[in-house]
Design a protein around this motif. Structure first.
Motif, PDB file in Angstrom:
ATOM      1  N   SER A 187     -16.341  39.122 -13.108  1.00 60.05           N
ATOM      2  CA  SER A 187     -17.470  38.259 -13.472  1.00 60.05           C
ATOM      3  C   SER A 187     -17.505  36.973 -12.651  1.00 60.05           C
ATOM      4  N   TRP A 188     -16.394  36.626 -12.005  1.00 65.21           N
ATOM      5  CA  TRP A 188     -16.387  35.438 -11.142  1.00 65.21           C
ATOM      6  C   TRP A 188     -16.932  35.747  -9.746  1.00 65.21           C
ATOM      7  N   GLY A 193      -7.965  42.251 -21.405  1.00 64.86           N
ATOM      8  CA  GLY A 193      -9.116  42.984 -21.918  1.00 64.86           C
ATOM      9  C   GLY A 193     -10.184  42.111 -22.541  1.00 64.86           C
ATOM     10  N   VAL A 194      -9.978  40.802 -22.563  1.00 61.31           N
ATOM     11  CA  VAL A 194     -10.978  39.884 -23.127  1.00 61.31           C
ATOM     12  C   VAL A 194     -11.918  39.454 -22.005  1.00 61.31           C
ATOM     13  N   SER A 195     -13.174  39.848 -22.112  1.00 62.08           N
ATOM     14  CA  SER A 195     -14.152  39.538 -21.059  1.00 62.08           C
ATOM     15  C   SER A 195     -14.549  38.071 -21.083  1.00 62.08           C
ATOM     16  N   MET A 196     -15.163  37.624 -20.001  1.00 57.54           N
ATOM     17  CA  MET A 196     -15.703  36.262 -19.950  1.00 57.54           C
ATOM     18  C   MET A 196     -16.717  36.064 -21.069  1.00 57.54           C
ATOM     19  N   VAL A 209     -26.575  33.645 -16.225  1.00 61.61           N
ATOM     20  CA  VAL A 209     -26.874  34.178 -17.558  1.00 61.61           C
ATOM     21  C   VAL A 209     -26.044  35.448 -17.752  1.00 61.61           C
ATOM     22  N   LEU A 210     -25.287  35.479 -18.833  1.00 61.85           N
ATOM     23  CA  LEU A 210     -24.539  36.675 -19.219  1.00 61.85           C
ATOM     24  C   LEU A 210     -25.305  37.378 -20.332  1.00 61.85           C
ATOM     25  N   ILE A 261     -17.896  27.005 -17.579  1.00 59.46           N
ATOM     26  CA  ILE A 261     -17.353  28.260 -18.114  1.00 59.46           C
ATOM     27  C   ILE A 261     -15.981  28.038 -18.736  1.00 59.46           C
ATOM     28  N   LEU A 262     -15.186  27.177 -18.129  1.00 59.84           N
ATOM     29  CA  LEU A 262     -13.840  26.914 -18.652  1.00 59.84           C
ATOM     30  C   LEU A 262     -13.839  25.903 -19.792  1.00 59.84           C
TER      31      LEU A 262
END
Length: 693
Positions: free
Chosen positions: A440-441, A474-477, A451-452, A223-224
């Protein structure tokens, strides 16, 4: 010293019990234990260097009374700047929330009295509250069904946490875990800070940041962007679930892509493209091949939408969360309802009744002195019965959860005291674009693959702290991943089933590179095609823009409000709704939406109650046959305010199925280039009209 997190502790566990656990089960000398901070069911413990990892291996998953605790090593601050930043944003957001509630009179109701009590699902007590004056109405309030609240004595100190379960004009109902036993006659009800949700986000961040040598660490690094995502075609089962037979090619491609993911995948669903249907087919196929699935979303409605489709397909599921926040038709699938049907629960209920009877008997005054120790023996027997009842209830919960192929929950309702050490083969987050990244974490430590699903071009998460918003909270994953690796991770759904092609056209080009197409059945449908609707100008047109430039439809700011309204524009919107009704369009097929709350209030005064009026934000994920949009802004300086968030306008423009009617001042809104392009599009398709016509 090193730090441990201990989560899921029973309420009865104090520092002494925790210390004995560390010494007797963990093998730690008491002199190697430092400060213990206990907050509810969570503890932070200082231990001597070199002991944290050993204690995690021994204690994680151990049963304490009726719960299995989770134990992990807490990373030292500064070890991971990404997670430290999010922890800081959560603190800023908490402070902004406290300030808002302190200044918000609409978040409380006072001088309430209890009008009745009854038992609800999960043996929660439903308390009916009303103003002391029986003829009075409740004051306007920001409370709504599902709001977390605190019921307090107005002339005392006792309080009870609960959830609003029903809200009417003259009374409301609150679901409590225990009855408010008090002699006080009046109460106040306050909107509660959602500290539990914030604490779960903080714990998740700490746990993910500390992960080493396990699947959580692998997922975190993917993810990172520290390691690449992998896709293995042999992971896809030969037989997909029957739900996939109804999917179009882009939807099937997205399902297969997600099933092949070794770590992470994204299903990108623009408006009207059947994202939730696609996600349900993915989950059903994963469950069919034997996977256990944890399905989450930021809101209860999004979770329920997914649960409805899975239940209809016969997928065994359990819906976590307070029953009050679950749609009535899904309450039979809640953990509370399923546990109540279990034999162990029925036996526990019987034991509790007998135990309370013994306690009452032991407390009664008797003329004949009881034998020495008789009362204490009764109380001891009652305590033993209650302990056995708790064990039986815990076993019932375990068996219900063990029998579920899919567990569904909002992200912040995931509770370690319920789920224990359970892991899932697949985690799914629907509407991921609306979730703040820390939320989300939360499921990450429990899932092997993730799965997003969602659309980063629609509304982002709501942020109260201006500072946190400016810094990127405000920026989502989902949005971060789409920006960085969207081409690899994501598959976009490209056929939409909602809108006439002209309603879809602008957003398709502006936000989705022109890849969207309208399915044949909807591509040319109009209001005039509906039964009983007359053929007039508005019903035979898909898009209609009314330009109010030069007509002095000036915006205004109500006293003591930061919002805006436009009375002339509201009157014009009401006039157009009246024309639609006269043409035979059903009131239930029409909605009027606007970015400003003051305009919402004004429109509600002008329109019949049967016409739904709401904010753009409240309409995400929804649709109507006809949508009227009031843009409100009309000023000499070209200030567009909320309209500058073009993703909000993307949502507004894509709610209508057969008619999109927009009212606005071109002289003001075209100060923003986005609206210049929008008006060019309206002109191109012949949708532009002036208020002077």
């Amino acid at each position: 010293m090193e730090h441990l997190f201990v989560d899921g502790l029973p309420p009865s566990v104090g520092k002494g019990t925790l210390l004995r656990l560390l010494i007797e089960d963990g093998g730690l000398n008491k002199h190697r234990v430092g400060k213990i901070v206990l907050n509810g069911g969570v503890a932070t413990v200082e231990v001597a260097d070199g002991w944290a990892a050993r204690l995690v291996r021994v204690l994680d998953g151990m049963q304490v009374e009726t719960r299995r605790i989770r134990v992990w090593q807490q990373p030292q601050t500064g070890n991971n700047a990404h997670f430290d930043q999010m922890l800081r944003w959560l603190v800023l957001e908490a402070e902004a929330e406290r300030q808002q509630q302190a200044a918000d009179d609409d978040a409380s109701l006072t001088r309430l009295v209890i009008r009745g009590e009854e038992m609800g699902l999960g043996e929660r007590v439903l308390v009916q509250l009303a103003p002391r004056n029986e003829q009075a109405h409740l004051l306007a309030t920001r409370l709504s069904v599902g709001s977390p609240v605190i019921l307090r004595e107005e002339e005392g100190t006792a309080s009870w946490r609960g959830v609003v379960s029903r809200l009417g004009r003259q009374r409301l109902e609150v679901a409590l875990n225990e009855p408010p036993e008090t002699a006080v006659s009046t109460f106040r009800l306050d909107l509660a800070h959602d500290e539990v949700a914030r604490q779960r986000m903080q714990r998740a961040l700490a746990r993910v940041a500390a992960a080493q040598g396990n699947q959580t660490a692998v997922l975190r690094d993917v993810i990172l962007g520290l390691r690449p995502a992998e896709f293995l075609p042999n992971r896809v089962p030969a037989q997909l679930h029957p739900l996939t037979e109804r999917l179009n090619e882009s939807q099937k491609t997205a399902v297969v892509h997600a099933l092949a993911a070794e770590h992470l995948a994204i299903i990108h669903g623009p408006p009207g493209t059947g994202k939730t249907t696609t996600v349900a087919a993915l989950i059903a196929t994963a469950a069919q091949r034997g996977d256990r699935v944890l399905a989450c979303a930021p809101s209860n409605l999004a979770v329920d939408n997914l649960a409805e489709r899975l239940a209809a397909a016969g997928v065994p599921l359990v819906r976590l969360g307070h029953p009050v926040r679950v749609l009535p038709e899904l309450q039979a699938y809640t953990l509370d309802a399923l546990v109540e049907q279990h034999d162990n629960y029925r036996q526990a209920k019987k034991l509790r009744k007998e135990a309370f009877g013994l306690q009452n008997q032991a407390g009664k005054f008797r003329r004949a002195r009881p034998e020495r120790g008789a009362k204490e023996a009764m109380r001891e027997e009652a305590r033993a019965m209650l302990d056995e009842a708790r064990q039986l209830e815990a076993q019932a919960v375990e068996r219900v959860l063990d029998g579920a192929a899919v567990v569904l929950s909002t992200l912040t309702a995931l509770d370690s005291s319920l789920l224990g050490q359970r892991r899932f083969d697949l985690g799914v987050i629907d509407e991921a674009g609306q979730s703040v990244e820390p939320a989300s974490w939360i499921p990450l430590p429990r899932v092997d693959r993730l799965v997003l699903a969602g659309d980063h071009q629609q509304l982002p998460p709501t942020i109260l702290s201006q500072q946190a918003q400016a810094e990127g909270f405000g920026v989502s994953m989902l949005e971060q991943l789409m920006r960085r690796d969207g081409a690899v991770l994501a598959r976009r759904l490209d056929v939409q089933y909602r809108m006439h092609e002209q309603i879809m056209g602008f957003s398709a080009v502006e936000f989705y590179e022109g890849t969207l197409v309208a399915e044949t059945a909807v591509s040319h449908h109009l209001l005039a095609d509906l039964p009983g609707v007359k053929r007039v100008g508005l019903t035979e047109t898909a898009v209609w823009f009314i330009d109010t430039a030069g007509a002095s439809y000036d915006e205004e700011q109500p006293r003591d409000s930061a919002s805006r309204r436009n009375p002339q524009e509201a009157a014009l919107a009401a006039q157009k709704v009246t024309e639609l009704l006269a043409a035979g369009v059903s009131a239930t097929d029409i909605a009027v939406i606007t970015p400003y709350s003051a305009q919402v209030e004004l429109l509600r005064e002008l329109l019949p109650e049967a016409i739904e009026v709401g904010s753009v934000d409240g309409f995400q994920g929804r649709e109507k046959e006809a949508i009227v949009i009031s843009l409100v802004r009309s000023n000499e300086t070209g200030e567009v305010g909320f309209l500058a968030e073009t993703r909000r306008m993307n949502v507004a423009l894509t709610r209508a199925r057969r008619l999109l009617l927009v009212i606005g001042d071109s002289g003001t809104i075209t100060a923003d280039l986005f609206y210049g392009r929008l008006l060019d599009y309206f002109d191109q398709i012949g949708a532009y009209h002036s208020v002077w016509e």
